[in-house]
Design a protein around this motif. Structure first.
Motif, PDB file in Angstrom:
ATOM      1  N   PRO B  46       0.828  -1.204   0.000  1.00  0.00           N
ATOM      2  CA  PRO B  46       0.000   0.000   0.000  1.00  0.00           C
ATOM      3  C   PRO B  46       0.866   1.260   0.000  1.00  0.00           C
ATOM      4  O   PRO B  46       0.358   2.368  -0.096  1.00  0.00           O
ATOM      5  N   GLU B  47       2.167   1.058   0.123  1.00  0.00           N
ATOM      6  CA  GLU B  47       3.106   2.185   0.154  1.00  0.00           C
ATOM      7  C   GLU B  47       3.775   2.306  -1.206  1.00  0.00           C
ATOM      8  O   GLU B  47       4.077   1.299  -1.852  1.00  0.00           O
ATOM      9  N   ALA B  48       4.068   3.568  -1.599  1.00  0.00           N
ATOM     10  CA  ALA B  48       4.741   3.771  -2.879  1.00  0.00           C
ATOM     11  C   ALA B  48       6.214   3.384  -2.799  1.00  0.00           C
ATOM     12  O   ALA B  48       6.818   3.013  -3.801  1.00  0.00           O
ATOM     13  N   TYR B 108       6.466   0.682  -5.622  1.00  0.00           N
ATOM     14  CA  TYR B 108       5.247   1.383  -6.065  1.00  0.00           C
ATOM     15  C   TYR B 108       4.053   0.756  -5.363  1.00  0.00           C
ATOM     16  O   TYR B 108       4.118  -0.398  -4.923  1.00  0.00           O
ATOM     17  N   VAL B 109       2.972   1.502  -5.301  1.00  0.00           N
ATOM     18  CA  VAL B 109       1.739   0.962  -4.741  1.00  0.00           C
ATOM     19  C   VAL B 109       1.252  -0.128  -5.686  1.00  0.00           C
ATOM     20  O   VAL B 109       1.013   0.138  -6.866  1.00  0.00           O
ATOM     21  N   ARG B 137       8.666   3.179   5.917  1.00  0.00           N
ATOM     22  CA  ARG B 137       8.328   4.050   4.802  1.00  0.00           C
ATOM     23  C   ARG B 137       9.556   4.801   4.292  1.00  0.00           C
ATOM     24  O   ARG B 137      10.332   5.350   5.069  1.00  0.00           O
ATOM     25  N   LYS B 361       6.022   4.734  -9.084  1.00  0.00           N
ATOM     26  CA  LYS B 361       4.672   4.506  -9.589  1.00  0.00           C
ATOM     27  C   LYS B 361       4.657   3.220 -10.409  1.00  0.00           C
ATOM     28  O   LYS B 361       5.694   2.684 -10.786  1.00  0.00           O
ATOM     29  N   TYR B 697      -2.008  10.693  -9.307  1.00  0.00           N
ATOM     30  CA  TYR B 697      -1.221  10.294  -8.136  1.00  0.00           C
ATOM     31  C   TYR B 697      -1.039  11.483  -7.215  1.00  0.00           C
ATOM     32  O   TYR B 697      -0.849  12.617  -7.676  1.00  0.00           O
ATOM     33  N   ASP B 698      -1.088  11.230  -5.925  1.00  0.00           N
ATOM     34  CA  ASP B 698      -0.732  12.302  -4.997  1.00  0.00           C
ATOM     35  C   ASP B 698       0.778  12.258  -4.756  1.00  0.00           C
ATOM     36  O   ASP B 698       1.478  11.384  -5.270  1.00  0.00           O
ATOM     37  N   ASP B 700       2.471  11.366  -2.361  1.00  0.00           N
ATOM     38  CA  ASP B 700       2.974  10.171  -1.684  1.00  0.00           C
ATOM     39  C   ASP B 700       2.966   8.943  -2.593  1.00  0.00           C
ATOM     40  O   ASP B 700       3.230   7.829  -2.140  1.00  0.00           O
ATOM     41  N   GLN B 702       0.306   7.699  -4.120  1.00  0.00           N
ATOM     42  CA  GLN B 702      -0.951   6.949  -4.062  1.00  0.00           C
ATOM     43  C   GLN B 702      -1.788   7.262  -5.295  1.00  0.00           C
ATOM     44  O   GLN B 702      -2.002   8.433  -5.626  1.00  0.00           O
TER      45      GLN B 702
END
Ligand code: FES
Ligand code: FES
Lengths: 156, 788
Positions: B46-48, B108-109, B137, B361, B697-698, B700, B702
């Motif tokens: 869930p983390e980039a 990447y997420v 993170r 990403k 994408y934001d 972070d 996401q």
């Protein structure tokens, strides 16, 4: 729970979990894989079937909600090996390419026509808003639905 | 309609594929019944960007039905090689090691960090949710220019986020001279936003191993069973001949299934380990991050022109977003556009440079058009800019700069040879179809009346290179494979024909079109032709379907193989008729002595003779079956002009597409109905890029719009009917005179729409609108313009 569904004209009875979605009942329990799953947010319409003649997205209906009712899937539309006029119209107008959206699209169109909502291009476009197709750009689908709604699909 | 030849080709024969798709008989991967198959679910980051510090599977293993949870470390020895990238565009390209399941770090997420094996689909999903992964993170990097600064490294070990810089500059001083001496120059920056391909069928994989013999059968919703077979063999250390790949019905691809995916390799590894079948089906939300995305470029383009509006030089610099890893052809995508930034214009001086950049990403790769929509967009937008700069109408600047028909074959400044073309008639016709003069008049009237519903008309003429590809050209671009295609044509004992194709259709209608080609060749009914494909056991030779190559390479191979069969049949006919083969003619499906219908021997009879082999010429092998591998001598270069009329509402920023015309030229058309269908779908994907779609994408890393609720795939309600017409300029480089058409619509439509939107707003001083031209964005531009 026990469900009894008039599925494509035959009685289909099974013991199901209350949380089982109709689409999974059709695909995994009844073995009718023509109904496709394209999304997880009830957005695509690939799973559209007829419930008592009206189109529903079968990923939004529980199998138990179909108990005692009639369900038509794409497998139940052709009769005696002959395509339904709407199916024939899709072929005639090249309203499908990869065919993944097609079962849902055809059933949505059958329902739209039955409701009298397929009178002109604008109505058909609005009426099919819940069904996504990534291949055709919709133009030939719209032509097919207008024709199929008049029973004009060239039977093959 | 334009007939190629014969009686079937050139007609809109209804598709052979349709009945099974219309009745639900077709089997997609998820439809396969595989008793006892275990289901897989992927645990995704869930983390980039994060270090994986611990994976606790206890709760997952307690979930009913869950059998195993495997981490990247535990699967590490399953891979003999990392995930493949087949296009190392430069010798010094940086390519991070990428295993199907991340070992230490997620980049990447959506990056896979563990795999759950369970007895059912639902148990596997429940198990995946119960796996407890501890992440440390790390910083994400999303913006391309930020990434290029190396402030945050995606892959610490590479020491840079720059994957490569690739240059195509045949004569830099000539470019400099052109700019120095130019009467007019324009410079623009365009952003090609990331797009999610959204094939309606999510990906699916099923693997059936045969533990004793060591064979495996991999069913995959792939565009590339043949390439996949090689890569599965290499990545997992399985002898290639033990791997059989079947692509059953495949629900659209658009490039997104032109890849070797982690899930395919994971499923093969686990099926072998467990000694039984395993399967996996992607969910839509998962698809948004786990399947490649398209585009993702920042383009800086400059044009120089003389006082007459003749464009003299084009200079382009691109930043291309690779995402976190290089997938199968990620780095090569910009190169497919690199040769086309002069578009349809005779621009003598040319310079192109592209830098591939890593970000945290989802990897990018081929999406409909792959590099060519980007090129066409940049040059067609910049030409409108130049027209504005000089004070010319957009159609006029195009007319002044088109490569002229007599210049073909045209040696392009980028080093290609354009096969054939005649561009201006497509512009004339497209403008006629939208009623250009009338629209201009209405536009002027509305402006004079102070209307807030601004009318705009836009156009774009595109050319693309497709029919991938001459193998030697691919070699010069560092691509590791060839570009040929294979076909086998057989006449069976009963006179029916069988075609084995190396192309892999997923909506394009190859069964219909290849049947038409063969039917015409033999004078038989298309229903008497069977086309086999998409199974490496049935069709062992092939390079699959992408890059608008299937007809121009694979279809031509079918035609050549059928011709070889016919040539052999002629020898048999001559032998049995005791005639000289030159004295025979082939009429209506039969050989006869010229002018003597009574002597006719139908091809079906010759097929039976070839089968019995009782009376063949000395030394001739029995049977009528020929295989051809066609390596095209050149790309093919389809082209066309699209024109659009839009209305922009000043109060809301909303854009209404009032009219759209497309006049395309893909050479000879085998089946005009299918050509039109390809164009419709392609046009809509380009319009969608222009107006609606973007993977957002934001900072972070996401993805904010992973679902089909938030990612705006167009519905029928947003679109008009398109007016299509065509011209026919056959390609001289293949026997059918055909060019590709699968991507053309997408290549032409995005610049057409944005040119129309900018045209609508130009009197307010607006010169550009970033894609997608959403109402909010357009409204804001209008407000800013009014405030100036
Ligand atoms: S599966 Fe997409 S709406 Fe039901
Ligand atoms: S035909 Fe492929 S999604 Fe509609």
């Amino acid at each position: 729970m026990q469900v009894s569904i008039a599925l494509n004209g035959a009685t289909s009875e099974h013991e199901v979990e209350p949380r089982l979605l109709l689409v999974h009942y059709l695909r995994d329990v009844a073995g009718l894989t023509g109904t496709n799953v394209g999304c997880d947010t009830s957005s695509c319409g690939a799973c559209t079937v007829l419930l008592d003649g009206m189109s529903v997205k079968s990923c939004t209906v529980l199998a138990v909600q179909a108990d005692g009712r009639a369900v038509t899937t794409i497998e139940g539309l052709a009769t005696n090996g002959e395509l339904h006029p709407m199916q024939a119209a899709f072929r005639e107008h090249h309203g499908l390419q990869c065919g993944f959206c097609t079962p849902g699209m055809v059933l949505a169109a059958v329902s739209l026509a039955a409701e009298g909502g397929a009178g002109d291009e604008a109505a058909v476009r609005e009426g099919l808003e819940g069904n996504l197709c990534r291949c055709t750009g919709y133009q030939n689908i719209v032509a097919a639905v207008l024709d199929g709604a008049n029973g004009n699909g060239v039977r093959s | 309609m334009t007939a190629v030849m014969g009686t079937v080709m050139g007609t809109s024969l209804r598709r052979k594929e349709d009945p099974r798709l219309l009745t639900g008989e077709a089997r997609f991967v998820d439809d396969l019944v595989l008793p006892g198959a275990r289901w897989l679910a992927m645990v995704r980051s869930p983390e980039a960007h994060a270090r994986i510090t611990a994976i606790d599977a206890t709760a997952a293993l307690d979930t009913p039905g869950v059998e195993a949870v495997l981490t990247g470390k535990e699967l590490r020895e399953a891979w003999t090689q990392p995930m493949p990238c087949a296009w190392p565009v430069t010798d010094d390209m940086k390519n991070p090691v990428h295993f199907p399941v991340a070992v230490d770090e997620a980049c990447y997420v959506g990056d896979i960090v563990a795999v759950v094996v369970a007895s059912s689909r639902y148990a596997a999903r429940d198990g995946a949710e119960a796996v407890d992964v501890t992440y440390e993170r790390l910083p994400a990097v999303v913006d391309l220019e930020d990434a290029l600064s190396d402030r945050v490294l995606v892959h610490e070990g590479l020491g840079t986020n720059r994957s490569y810089t690739w240059t195509l500059a045949p004569d830099p001083p000539a470019v400099d001279r052109a700019f120095a001496g130019a009467a007019h120059t324009v410079r623009a920056r365009y952003v090609q936003q990331r797009l999610i391909p959204e094939a309606m069928e999510p990906r699916g994989v099923a693997v059936v191993p045969q533990p004793v013999g060591g064979e495996i059968v991999l069913y995959s919703s792939t565009q590339i069973p043949h390439i996949l077979r090689v890569m599965v063999g290499l990545t997992l250390g399985i002898p290639e001949q033990k791997v059989r790949i079947i692509a059953p019905a495949v629900g659209g691809g658009f490039g997104s299934k032109l890849n070797v995916y982690a899930e395919e390799l994971i499923a093969v590894a686990l099926a072998r380990r467990l000694g039984g079948p395993v399967r996996w089906t992607e969910e839509r939300r998962e698809n948004a991050v786990a399947t490649i995305q398209g585009r993702g470029q920042i383009q800086d383009i400059e044009l120089a022109a003389d006082a007459d509006g003749k464009v003299t030089a084009v200079r382009v610099q691109i930043l291309a977003d690779m995402g976190a890893y290089l997938q199968l052809v990620t780095p090569g995508i910009p190169l497919l556009g690199a040769f086309l930034y002069h578009g349809v214009y005779a621009i003598p001086a040319y310079s192109f440079e592209c830098t591939g950049v890593f970000t945290t990403k989802t990897p990018t790769d081929a999406y409909r058009g792959a590099g060519r929509p980007e090129a066409s967009y940049a040059i067609e937008r910049a030409m409108d800019e130049m027209a504005h700069e000089i004070g010319l109408a957009p159609d006029e600047i195009r007319r002044r700069n088109y490569i002229q028909p007599e210049q073909f074959p045209y040696a392009s400044p980028a080093g290609l040879t354009f096969d054939s073309g005649d561009y201006e008639p497509t512009l004339d016709r497209a403008l006629e179809l939208v009623g250009y003069e009338g629209i201009r008049k209405e536009q002027a009237d509305r402006r004079a009346s102070g209307s807030t519903r601004h009318l705009g008309v836009g156009m774009a003429t595109y050319v693309e290179m497709c029919g991938l590809a001459p193998s030697r050209v691919l070699a010069s671009l560092n691509y590791v494979a060839g570009g040929w295609e294979s076909a086998t044509v057989r006449l069976l004992p009963t006179g029916k024909a069988q075609v084995v194709s190396g192309t892999t259709p997923h909506g394009q209608g190859h069964e219909t079109c290849w049947s038409m080609i063969v039917a015409d060749k033999f004078g038989i009914d298309p229903d008497d032709v069977e086309v086999l494909h998409s199974d490496t056991a049935v069709s062992p030779l092939g390079l699959d379907t992408y890059g608008s190559r299937s007809l121009a390479v694979g279809g031509v191979a079918v035609e050549l193989a059928a011709q070889k069969v016919l040539d052999k049949a002629r020898l048999i006919a001559a032998h049995q008729m005791e005639a000289n083969e030159d004295d025979l003619e082939f009429v209506g499906g039969a050989f006869q002595v010229k002018g003597s219908p009574a002597s006719a021997v139908p091809i079906q009879a010759l097929a039976f003779e070839a089968f019995t082999a009782h009376n063949l010429p000395d030394g001739m092998e029995p049977n009528l079956a020929e295989q051809v591998t066609f390596d095209p001598p050149n790309f093919v270069f389809p082209f066309g002009t699209h024109a659009a009329v839009v209305e922009v509402d000043e109060e809301t920023g909303e854009i209404r597409l009032l009219d759209y015309a497309a006049v395309d030229d893909c050479g000879n058309q085998v089946n005009p109905m299918i050509v039109a269908g390809q164009l419709h779908g392609g046009i809509v994907q380009g319009i969608a890029q222009a107006l609606w779609e973007e993977a957002v994408y934001d900072e972070d890393g996401q993805l904010l719009n992973a679902t089909l609720v938030d990612y705006l795939v167009p519905t029928a309600a947003e679109l008009p009917n398109f007016k299509l017409d065509h011209t026919v300029t056959p390609s001289p480089t293949n026997s059918l005179g055909v060019k590709g058409v699968g991507e053309a619509g997408t290549i032409g439509s995005a610049p057409t729409i944005i040119n129309a939107v900018v045209d609508a707003l130009s009197h307010l001083g607006i010169r550009d609108v970033t894609m997608p031209a959403t109402p909010q964005r357009v409204w804001k531009l209008i407000e800013e313009a009014k405030a100036r």
